[in-house]
Design a protein around this motif. Sequence first.
Motif, mmCIF file in Angstrom:
data_model
loop_
_atom_site.group_PDB
_atom_site.id
_atom_site.type_symbol
_atom_site.label_atom_id
_atom_site.label_comp_id
_atom_site.label_asym_id
_atom_site.label_seq_id
_atom_site.Cartn_x
_atom_site.Cartn_y
_atom_site.Cartn_z
ATOM 1 N N THR A 99 0.828 -1.206 0.000
ATOM 2 C CA THR A 99 0.000 0.000 0.000
ATOM 3 C C THR A 99 0.860 1.253 0.000
ATOM 4 O O THR A 99 0.571 2.223 -0.718
ATOM 5 C CB THR A 99 -0.940 -0.010 1.209
ATOM 6 N N THR A 103 0.801 4.172 -2.838
ATOM 7 C CA THR A 103 0.554 5.559 -2.455
ATOM 8 C C THR A 103 1.707 6.459 -2.883
ATOM 9 O O THR A 103 1.490 7.558 -3.429
ATOM 10 C CB THR A 103 0.359 5.660 -0.929
ATOM 11 N N GLN A 104 2.933 6.000 -2.662
ATOM 12 C CA GLN A 104 4.107 6.796 -3.035
ATOM 13 C C GLN A 104 4.191 6.962 -4.542
ATOM 14 O O GLN A 104 4.454 8.051 -5.042
ATOM 15 C CB GLN A 104 5.374 6.138 -2.502
ATOM 16 N N GLU A 106 1.739 6.743 -6.849
ATOM 17 C CA GLU A 106 0.657 7.571 -7.366
ATOM 18 C C GLU A 106 0.813 9.025 -6.930
ATOM 19 O O GLU A 106 0.292 9.932 -7.583
ATOM 20 C CB GLU A 106 -0.691 7.003 -6.927
ATOM 21 N N GLY A 107 1.528 9.243 -5.840
ATOM 22 C CA GLY A 107 1.746 10.604 -5.366
ATOM 23 C C GLY A 107 2.803 11.364 -6.128
ATOM 24 O O GLY A 107 2.990 12.574 -5.903
#
Length: 295
Positions: A99, A103-104, A106-107
């Motif tokens: 996860t 998150t990283q 897509e950020g």
Amino acid sequence: ASRLYYRGTAYFNKLGKGNYDKAIVDLTKAIGLVPDDVLAYNIRGLVYLWSGRYDRAIGDFTKLFSLYHMLSAQLPYFENRGIAYWLKGDYEKALADFTAGITQGEGLGKSSFWIVQNDITALYELRGDLYYSTGEYESAVSDYRKVVELGTSRSYIHLRIWLALKKLSAERAESFGEELRSSARQDLWPGIVVKYYLGLDGTTEKKVLDQARHEDDDVSVTAKLCEAYYYLGEARLLQGDGKGAAAFFEKSAATEYRYRSSEKFIAKVLLAQMRRHKDSPSRRHGTGKIRRLPR
């Protein structure tokens, strides 16, 4: 240090426990000479991972986060450390790594997305596999569909969507049948697995294994057998044949192959769960359950 690194990498690429041990010796010496050698730590972590030394793999991948600070380059470390946690049986930490990597990645924003798209796709697929192996089939389907959305409409992903839906209900799997059928050319691998699952053309286990052993230019025989053993094991589970499923999972897990590995990973995890449940008091009293991830 460079010579030790390249020789250690060559040993790793030759596969086999004896070569893995030689790789570790060389890579450890290389790290001793150059303590911040990112490449040596990464390969040694992979050697530890593929030789089943999960705690040591976790240690090397964790070290890499402190050695290499480019965020886009860290995604494979989340992937590999998550795999090590997953195979070790620490599902919560595996989920956290997959996860965090998603998150990283897509950020990083749209301008960087093309650089990390393959990494993000792999993390979604692995997280889906993790959810599947812990009985969280709805979450697995969601992540697998995200893989398809990202452009990886491989037959393998559709096969795993179908399996997850089948575990939820026969009706949902049946409603996905046409999408599964259209995802694969049934004259190519793994189309015959699709035919077997959907009961088409009288396809049998023997026919699946025969095609897996057939030489072609697209997928190696070793890879196809690794996958065939896993998917036939899942079919045996659906038939209520746990012993037959375990036998196929053992063959998939033991296949010396590591370049398309989701099936091998899931086989390893399911096999370990089956063995634990068989030996547990709750299982002997008929109440053994898959340990699910916290919501």
